[in-house]
Design a protein around this motif. Structure first.
Motif, PDB file in Angstrom:
ATOM      1  N   ASP A 263      60.093  -1.827  21.051  1.00 50.03           N
ATOM      2  CA  ASP A 263      60.696  -2.357  22.276  1.00 50.03           C
ATOM      3  C   ASP A 263      59.829  -2.014  23.491  1.00 50.03           C
ATOM      4  O   ASP A 263      59.552  -2.867  24.337  1.00 50.03           O
ATOM      5  CB  ASP A 263      62.110  -1.762  22.427  1.00 50.03           C
ATOM      6  CG  ASP A 263      62.847  -2.370  23.601  1.00 50.03           C
ATOM      7  OD1 ASP A 263      62.791  -3.603  23.741  1.00 50.03           O
ATOM      8  OD2 ASP A 263      63.454  -1.621  24.385  1.00 50.03           O
ATOM      9  N   ILE A 264      59.377  -0.741  23.561  1.00 47.32           N
ATOM     10  CA  ILE A 264      58.541  -0.319  24.686  1.00 47.32           C
ATOM     11  C   ILE A 264      57.241  -1.132  24.691  1.00 47.32           C
ATOM     12  O   ILE A 264      56.779  -1.587  25.746  1.00 47.32           O
ATOM     13  CB  ILE A 264      58.229   1.193  24.597  1.00 47.32           C
ATOM     14  CG1 ILE A 264      59.503   1.994  24.844  1.00 47.32           C
ATOM     15  CG2 ILE A 264      57.159   1.586  25.599  1.00 47.32           C
ATOM     16  CD1 ILE A 264      59.358   3.481  24.607  1.00 47.32           C
ATOM     17  N   GLU A 265      56.686  -1.317  23.497  1.00 51.21           N
ATOM     18  CA  GLU A 265      55.427  -2.058  23.376  1.00 51.21           C
ATOM     19  C   GLU A 265      55.591  -3.479  23.926  1.00 51.21           C
ATOM     20  O   GLU A 265      54.758  -3.967  24.693  1.00 51.21           O
ATOM     21  CB  GLU A 265      55.043  -2.103  21.896  1.00 51.21           C
ATOM     22  CG  GLU A 265      53.679  -2.653  21.628  1.00 51.21           C
ATOM     23  CD  GLU A 265      53.405  -2.696  20.122  1.00 51.21           C
ATOM     24  OE1 GLU A 265      52.353  -3.201  19.767  1.00 51.21           O
ATOM     25  OE2 GLU A 265      54.254  -2.234  19.335  1.00 51.21           O
ATOM     26  N   ALA A 266      56.691  -4.132  23.536  1.00 47.22           N
ATOM     27  CA  ALA A 266      56.918  -5.504  24.000  1.00 47.22           C
ATOM     28  C   ALA A 266      57.113  -5.545  25.507  1.00 47.22           C
ATOM     29  O   ALA A 266      56.604  -6.433  26.194  1.00 47.22           O
ATOM     30  CB  ALA A 266      58.147  -6.081  23.290  1.00 47.22           C
ATOM     31  N   ARG A 267      57.829  -4.532  26.038  1.00 50.02           N
ATOM     32  CA  ARG A 267      58.068  -4.510  27.486  1.00 50.02           C
ATOM     33  C   ARG A 267      56.774  -4.262  28.258  1.00 50.02           C
ATOM     34  O   ARG A 267      56.540  -4.854  29.305  1.00 50.02           O
ATOM     35  CB  ARG A 267      59.100  -3.427  27.831  1.00 50.02           C
ATOM     36  CG  ARG A 267      60.507  -3.845  27.458  1.00 50.02           C
ATOM     37  CD  ARG A 267      61.473  -2.687  27.545  1.00 50.02           C
ATOM     38  NE  ARG A 267      62.746  -3.028  26.935  1.00 50.02           N
ATOM     39  CZ  ARG A 267      63.777  -3.559  27.597  1.00 50.02           C
ATOM     40  NH1 ARG A 267      63.674  -3.802  28.871  1.00 50.02           N
ATOM     41  NH2 ARG A 267      64.893  -3.841  26.968  1.00 50.02           N
ATOM     42  N   LEU A 268      55.954  -3.353  27.719  1.00 53.67           N
ATOM     43  CA  LEU A 268      54.675  -3.089  28.381  1.00 53.67           C
ATOM     44  C   LEU A 268      53.799  -4.337  28.367  1.00 53.67           C
ATOM     45  O   LEU A 268      53.121  -4.642  29.350  1.00 53.67           O
ATOM     46  CB  LEU A 268      53.948  -1.925  27.692  1.00 53.67           C
ATOM     47  CG  LEU A 268      54.545  -0.542  27.941  1.00 53.67           C
ATOM     48  CD1 LEU A 268      53.815   0.508  27.117  1.00 53.67           C
ATOM     49  CD2 LEU A 268      54.476  -0.177  29.418  1.00 53.67           C
TER      50      LEU A 268
ATOM     51  N   GLN B  19      54.853  -7.328  28.390  1.00 51.45           N
ATOM     52  CA  GLN B  19      55.392  -8.249  29.397  1.00 51.45           C
ATOM     53  C   GLN B  19      54.941  -7.854  30.795  1.00 51.45           C
ATOM     54  O   GLN B  19      54.524  -8.691  31.589  1.00 51.45           O
ATOM     55  CB  GLN B  19      56.919  -8.233  29.346  1.00 51.45           C
ATOM     56  CG  GLN B  19      57.479  -9.053  28.196  1.00 51.45           C
ATOM     57  CD  GLN B  19      59.002  -8.926  28.101  1.00 51.45           C
ATOM     58  OE1 GLN B  19      59.609  -8.101  28.770  1.00 51.45           O
ATOM     59  NE2 GLN B  19      59.597  -9.754  27.271  1.00 51.45           N
ATOM     60  N   ILE B  20      55.007  -6.529  31.074  1.00 48.95           N
ATOM     61  CA  ILE B  20      54.594  -6.052  32.399  1.00 48.95           C
ATOM     62  C   ILE B  20      53.132  -6.416  32.645  1.00 48.95           C
ATOM     63  O   ILE B  20      52.758  -6.900  33.702  1.00 48.95           O
ATOM     64  CB  ILE B  20      54.764  -4.510  32.501  1.00 48.95           C
ATOM     65  CG1 ILE B  20      56.255  -4.161  32.529  1.00 48.95           C
ATOM     66  CG2 ILE B  20      54.082  -3.960  33.746  1.00 48.95           C
ATOM     67  CD1 ILE B  20      56.528  -2.670  32.405  1.00 48.95           C
TER      68      ILE B  20
END
Lengths: 127, 239
Positions: free
Chosen positions: B176-181, B183-184
Motif C-alpha cells: 500500500d505504501i509503495e503504491a501511494r509513494l 502516486q505521489i
C-alpha cells in the motif's frame, strides 16, 4: 466420526488432523478452502472444523452454505481462527457456528470444544 | 532511507504542496473546489496565460510561475529520492518478508514430518510392548509422556501459520505504501521534465480475498479464548 477439516494452510491442516486423531477420532476429510470444503461436504460428514480467512470462500460463507444444505442443517461446525474480536464472534454465531477456538489452540481446548459441542448436539437431539 | 529522512521527505512534500496551493490562490485563477488538484491548477494557469486574460498583473504572474517552478523542482528532487531509495527498498523488504514466510513454512513442514515419524515410532514401541506382554509400567509411562511431548510440539508449530499471517499483513502495508509513494512521485509526469519514469511497483500475484488477519497473534492465547467463550456464552444465552 468423519470430520471435515478446512484450512488454507497445509501445515495447519496437518496439525488439526494430527490433533483430531490424537483426541480419539479416526476419520478426517481435508479441504484447502471453503469452496473445496463445500464440495467435499456430504451426508457422511458428522463434524466440521474450519478456518475463517481463506481464499475462494471464507469459513463464514462455508458455514452459511452448509446450513442451507438439508444434510448440513444440524452438523456441528467449529470455527478455528486467529480472529477474536467481538464482532467476529457475533458474525460466527449468526452463521450458526456451534463453537469457536482461537489459534494457537491446545489439544486440551480442542478436545473440550469437540466434546462440548457433541454433548450439546446430543442433548438437543434427545430433547 | 532512514525513518528520519522519510519523515523529512513527507514534511517537505507537504510543505511544497502547500506552497503550490498558496501560489495558485494568489493567482486567483482557480475556484475553491478545484484547489486540491495541482494538475488542474497548472492546466488552468497555462490556459489563462496563453489566452492572455485572467486578471493578473504581469509581476504577479511571474512571481506565481516562479514559485510553481520552484515547487516543481523540489517535487522532482523528492521523486528522485523516492525512486532511488524508498520504492526500491520497499520492494526488497517485500521480497525478504516473502522469503522468510516461505522458509518458515518449509522448516515447519520438515519439523512436522520428523515429529510424525517420531510419534509413529512411539506407537510402534507400544505395539511391540503389547506383543511381548512387557509388564514394565515405567516404560509405558515414559512412552506416554514422550508421545504427549511430541503432540505438544506439533501444536507449537501453529506459530508458523500465525507469524505467516503477520508477515502477510506487514507485506500488504508495504504494498500500500509503495503504491501511494508511486502516486505521489507521479503527480507531475516525470517525462515532462525529461526524467525517467518512476519504477513501477513490483508485480505481485493477483490478490484474492484477504487470507490473513491483522489480529493474528501468538500472545495471550488463554485470555483470548476466555474472552471468546464469554462472548459466545453471553450471545447464545440472549439469543
Amino acid at each position: 466420526m468423519n470430520i471435515l477439516v478446512v484450512d488454507d494452510s497445509a501445515t495447519m491442516r496437518r496439525i488439526l488432523v494430527n490433533s483430531i486423531y490424537r483426541v480419539g477420532f479416526t476419520e478426517c476429510v481435508e479441504a484447502g478452502d471453503g469452496k473445496e470444503g463445500l464440495e467435499k461436504f456430504d451426508a457422511s460428514i458428522q463434524f466440521v472444523i474450519a478456518d475463517w480467512n481463506m481464499p475462494k470462500m471464507s469459513g463464514l460463507d462455508l458455514a452459511r452454505a452448509i446450513r442451507q444444505l438439508p444434510e448440513g442443517n444440524q452438523v456441528p461446525i467449529l470455527r478455528v481462527t486467529v480472529r477474536s474480536m467481538k464482532e467476529d464472534i457475533v458474525a460466527a454465531i449468526r452463521a450458526v457456528v456451534n463453537d469457536y477456538i482461537v489459534k494457537p489452540f491446545t489439544l486440551r481446548v480442542l478436545k473440550e470444544k469437540i466434546d462440548a459441542v457433541m454433548s450439546r448436539q446430543g442433548a438437543a437431539a434427545l430433547s | 532511507m532512514r525513518a528520519k529522512d522519510f519523515s523529512e521527505l513527507l514534511y517537505d512534500s507537504e510543505a511544497t504542496l502547500r506552497l503550490v496551493d498558496n501560489a495558485i490562490l494568489d493567482m486567483g485563477a482557480i475556484d475553491a473546489d478545484r484547489q486540491s488538484s495541482a494538475e488542474q491548477a497548472m492546466r488552468v494557469a497555462d490556459s489563462r496565460a496563453s489566452s492572455g486574460h485572467g486578471g493578473l498583473g504581469r509581476a504577479d504572474s511571474v512571481r506565481g510561475y516562479s514559485e510553481i517552478l520552484g515547487v516543481l523542482a523540489s517535487l522532482r528532487q523528492s521523486r528522485s529520492v523516492l525512486e532511488n531509495s524508498t520504492v526500491g527498498k520497499i520492494q526488497q523488504t517485500h521480497e525478504k518478508l516473502r522469503e522468510v514466510s516461505d522458509a518458515t513454512e518449509t522448516v515447519d513442514t520438515d519439523i512436522l514430518n520428523g515429529l510424525e515419524r517420531a510419534t509413529s515410532m512411539v506407537d510402534i514401541l507400544d505395539g511391540y510392548a503389547a506383543e511381548h506382554s512387557e509388564p514394565d509400567d515405567r516404560a509405558a509411562i515414559i512412552r506416554g509422556t514422550l508421545r504427549d511431548e511430541l503432540v505438544a510440539l506439533v501444536g507449537h508449530l501453529q506459530f508458523q501459520n500465525i507469524t505467516s499471517q503477520q508477515l502477510k499483513y506487514a507485506s500488504s502495508v508495504l504494498t500500500d505504501i509503495e503504491a501511494r509513494l508511486a502516486q505521489i512521485a507521479t503527480v507531475f509526469d516525470p517525462s515532462d521534465c525529461g526524467l525517467a519514469p518512476l519504477a513501477q511497483p513490483a508485480a505481485t500475484a493477483p490478490i484474492g480475498p484477504v487470507t490473513f488477519d491483522l489480529n493474528a497473534s501468538t500472545q495471550n492465547r488463554a485470555e483470548r479464548q476466555a474472552k471468546v467463550d464469554e462472548v459466545m456464552m453471553g450471545k447464545k444465552a440472549s439469543a
